[in-house]
Design an enzyme around this catalytic site. Structure first.
Site, PDB file in Angstrom:
ATOM      1  CB  CYS A   1       2.229   7.655   9.161  1.00 37.89           C
ATOM      2  SG  CYS A   1       1.001   6.341   9.281  1.00 37.89           S
TER       3      CYS A   1
ATOM      4  NE  ARG B   1       0.187   0.151   4.918  1.00 39.56           N
ATOM      5  CZ  ARG B   1       1.263   0.835   5.236  1.00 39.56           C
ATOM      6  NH1 ARG B   1       1.648   1.860   4.484  1.00 39.56           N
ATOM      7  NH2 ARG B   1       1.986   0.511   6.300  1.00 39.56           N
TER       8      ARG B   1
END
Length: 218
Positions: free
Chosen positions: A174, A72
């Site tokens: 992240c 992803r």
């Protein structure tokens, strides 16, 4: 619930390899017109996933958790017990062919579900994920990482219900190191997986409607 979409709720921890294989197979079947779309809510054992922009310098992993290439977008993400993961296998061919709209609508769905549980959550410009709190209390409560293959979506989102927040210290979540990570439990809210699932189901129609709005305008 929408009859076109299957909802799956997993109560046991689901191995990441199994979930990835299931998603890939389901996406191919959806594209071929051989299966319904899928919303799958689950939890994983403790692990890290690496997105296509993952930087090895952001992985510390003192507990030695498994690390998986996710395929992803995004960087490193933690998954583990107490965190609800939502995998979405949806056909954007009939829902607008607009990836930005899909991501924006997905963020809105998470924000609406958290709002039903008493958490004022929001987007923050220039940052990935869903945020809550202000000043020193500002922290990330949800993550998003998606992939679109032949206009069928894979992966999705995670919301922290009551995970071991210390596990997030094994990465720079992240790629954002300036802010912490929080959960429904840490905020003193309902930390039941079932309550979050119910909130996600209740607010799902508005998410679908946002996609349809774009599709109808196209």
């Amino acid at each position: 619930m929408n009859a076109e979409i299957e909802w799956r709720f997993s109560e046991e921890l689901v191995p990441y390899e199994y979930a990835l294989a299931e998603m890939e197979a389901r996406a191919a079947a959806v594209r071929a017109g051989e299966a319904r779309e899928l919303v799958w809510l689950l939890e994983h054992p403790p692990l890290f996933t690496a997105g296509t922009s993952a930087d090895p310098a952001e992985l510390f992993n003192p507990n030695g958790f498994p690390v998986y290439e996710a395929g992803r977008g995004g960087r490193y993400t933690y998954h583990g017990p107490g965190q609800r993961v939502g995998y979405l296998v949806l056909d954007l061919e009939k829902r607008g062919r607009d990836i930005r709209c899909f991501v924006h609508s997905l963020e809105g769905w998470m924000i609406a579900a958290l709002g039903e549980l008493g958490v004022e959550a929001r987007r923050e410009p220039g940052r990935i994920g869903i945020w809550t709190g202000h000043g020193p209390a500002e922290a990330k409560i949800g993550a998003i990482g998606v992939r679109v293959k032949r206009w069928v979506t894979l992966h999705g989102f995670s919301i922290n219900v009551d995970p071991d927040l210390s596990h997030f210290g094994g990465i720079v979540p992240c790629g954002i190191s300036e802010y912490g990570v929080t959960s429904l439990a840490a905020l003193g809210r309902n930390s039941s997986i079932g309550a979050l699932d119910d909130a996600l189901v209740r607010t799902f129609p508005s998410f679908l409607n946002a996609l349809r709005d774009i599709s109808q305008a196209a």
